[in-house]
Design an enzyme around this catalytic site. Structure first.
Site, mmCIF file in Angstrom:
data_model
loop_
_atom_site.group_PDB
_atom_site.id
_atom_site.type_symbol
_atom_site.label_atom_id
_atom_site.label_comp_id
_atom_site.label_asym_id
_atom_site.label_seq_id
_atom_site.Cartn_x
_atom_site.Cartn_y
_atom_site.Cartn_z
ATOM 1 C CG ASP A 12 -1.726 0.966 1.355
ATOM 2 O OD1 ASP A 12 -2.573 1.325 -0.072
ATOM 3 O OD2 ASP A 12 -2.835 1.278 2.018
ATOM 4 C CG ASN A 25 -7.952 -1.383 -5.860
ATOM 5 O OD1 ASN A 25 -6.989 -2.360 -5.210
ATOM 6 N ND2 ASN A 25 -7.698 -0.809 -4.561
ATOM 7 C CD GLU A 56 1.992 -13.372 15.705
ATOM 8 O OE1 GLU A 56 2.276 -12.591 15.739
ATOM 9 O OE2 GLU A 56 1.397 -14.023 16.276
HETATM 10 C C1 IPE Z 1 -5.687 -2.338 -0.486
HETATM 11 O O1 IPE Z 1 -5.189 -1.663 -0.565
HETATM 12 C C2 IPE Z 1 -5.586 -3.251 -1.735
HETATM 13 C C3 IPE Z 1 -4.509 -3.893 -2.492
HETATM 14 C C4 IPE Z 1 -3.008 -3.303 -1.884
HETATM 15 C C5 IPE Z 1 -3.982 -3.598 -3.744
HETATM 16 P P1 IPE Z 1 -6.288 -0.286 -0.588
HETATM 17 O O2 IPE Z 1 -5.766 1.098 -0.879
HETATM 18 O O3 IPE Z 1 -7.177 -0.180 -2.492
HETATM 19 O O4 IPE Z 1 -7.080 -0.369 0.877
HETATM 20 P P2 IPE Z 1 -7.727 0.486 1.529
HETATM 21 O O5 IPE Z 1 -9.062 1.311 0.930
HETATM 22 O O6 IPE Z 1 -7.081 1.346 1.742
HETATM 23 O O7 IPE Z 1 -8.372 -0.284 2.547
HETATM 24 C C1 IPE Z 2 -1.434 0.132 -3.420
HETATM 25 O O1 IPE Z 2 -1.569 1.450 -3.375
HETATM 26 C C2 IPE Z 2 -1.913 -0.827 -5.151
HETATM 27 C C3 IPE Z 2 -2.710 -0.550 -4.831
HETATM 28 C C4 IPE Z 2 -4.401 -0.886 -4.529
HETATM 29 C C5 IPE Z 2 -2.904 -1.057 -6.915
HETATM 30 P P1 IPE Z 2 -2.471 2.542 -3.778
HETATM 31 O O2 IPE Z 2 -2.269 2.976 -4.783
HETATM 32 O O3 IPE Z 2 -3.676 2.065 -2.647
HETATM 33 O O4 IPE Z 2 -1.766 3.950 -2.822
HETATM 34 P P2 IPE Z 2 -2.300 5.371 -1.861
HETATM 35 O O5 IPE Z 2 -2.779 4.111 -0.817
HETATM 36 O O6 IPE Z 2 -3.156 5.737 -2.268
HETATM 37 O O7 IPE Z 2 -1.259 5.707 -1.201
HETATM 38 MG MG MG Z 3 -3.858 2.181 -0.657
#
Ligand code: IPE
Ligand code: IPE
Ligand code: MG
Length: 251
Positions: A22, A70, A209
């Site tokens: 993330d 997503n 964990e």
């Molecule tokens: C979880 O991250 C999904 C992936 C890392 C693929 P998100 O960024 O989508 O999750 P939320 O929306 O912060 O919970």
């Molecule tokens: C994780 O990074 C990758 C995917 C979910 C594809 P994010 O795109 O969720 O990055 P943030 O959370 O918006 O910073």
């Molecule tokens: Mg994210």
């Protein structure tokens, strides 16, 4: 003293590490760039971790790349993630296959654009005979959707008279998940400071964990993985039982 062999994992290294990658969007935003610029940088981090994990004693690595939720993101960003999955498989699959990595994609296949479905199948087919290291990529994956699909499969088998509902146990559910046959994750890592599962491996993480690391995914590297594993090695897993010393003290 003999020099420390960096490749010798500690005996209690986690065998299965699962990562919620993330922070790609924030990584770009902090640089004043559009969100999706973070995603190719995230792929570079994937390469670093796939390279480093086996040396740190990890045998199964599961990466959360795209969730069933997503799809709510802007179409341009979704298209960029799809493009990058294709690019990653096209450029890295031969190397992964040569190195003995078995690739498995977790998640729903229907709903994937045909070119993506094709590439997913190719990645699995080309590495099907490997068993040195297992790389699972959760793509169009949701823990609830996966449980729904397992429930449907069980119901269908029962309705067709191939399964006695009384015989359904935890193992029967596990085997019908898209992770079926894989041991549960020992360690779940989430980067970027968020502390939630976001629908990742709901069933499989019952006794995992958790380590939350304050680093955005594009900056992740072998040293962060090492730190998370060190943290894991300090934990005491009890699985609902009692600590051995306490049992002795209690007589
Ligand atoms: C979880 O991250 C999904 C992936 C890392 C693929 P998100 O960024 O989508 O999750 P939320 O929306 O912060 O919970
Ligand atoms: C994780 O990074 C990758 C995917 C979910 C594809 P994010 O795109 O969720 O990055 P943030 O959370 O918006 O910073
Ligand atoms: Mg994210």
């Amino acid at each position: 003293m003999a020099p420390v062999d960096q490749k010798q994992p500690a005996p209690d290294a986690p065998l299965h590490v699962a990562i919620v990658m993330d922070g790609n969007g924030r990584w770009a935003k902090r640089r004043g760039l559009p969100r999706q610029v973070g995603h190719p940088k995230g792929v570079d981090a994937i390469r670093r971790v796939v390279e480093a994990a086996p040396d740190q004693g990890v045998r199964w690595l599961t990466l959360y790349a795209f969730s069933t939720e997503n799809w709510r993101r802007p179409a341009g960003e979704v298209a960029e993630v799809m493009r990058l999955l294709k690019l990653y498989v096209n450029s890295d699959l031969d190397k992964l296959a040569r190195e003995g990595v078995r690739v498995r994609i977790l998640g729903r296949r229907d709903g994937l654009p045909p070119d993506i479905a094709e590439i997913v199948e190719r990645a699995e087919r080309q590495t099907a005979h490997n068993d040195r290291f297992f790389l699972q990529v959760a793509f169009n994956y949701g823990g609830r959707a996966d449980l729904v699909d397992a429930a449907r499969a069980l119901a269908k088998e029962a309705a067709e008279g191939r399964l006695d509902p009384e015989t359904i146990d935890e193992d029967a559910v596990s085997r019908r998940l898209s992770t079926g046959g894989t041991p549960d994750p020992d360690l779940v890592i989430r980067t970027s400071g968020e502390q939630r599962l976001s629908n990742f491996l709901l069933w499989e993480t019952a006794y995992s964990e958790f380590v939350f690391q304050d680093v955005l995914w594009p900056d992740y590297n072998a040293a962060y993985l090492h730190a998370a594993i060190e943290e894991f090695q300090k934990r005491e897993r009890r699985y609902g039982g009692a600590v051995a010393d306490d049992v002795l003290a209690a007589g």
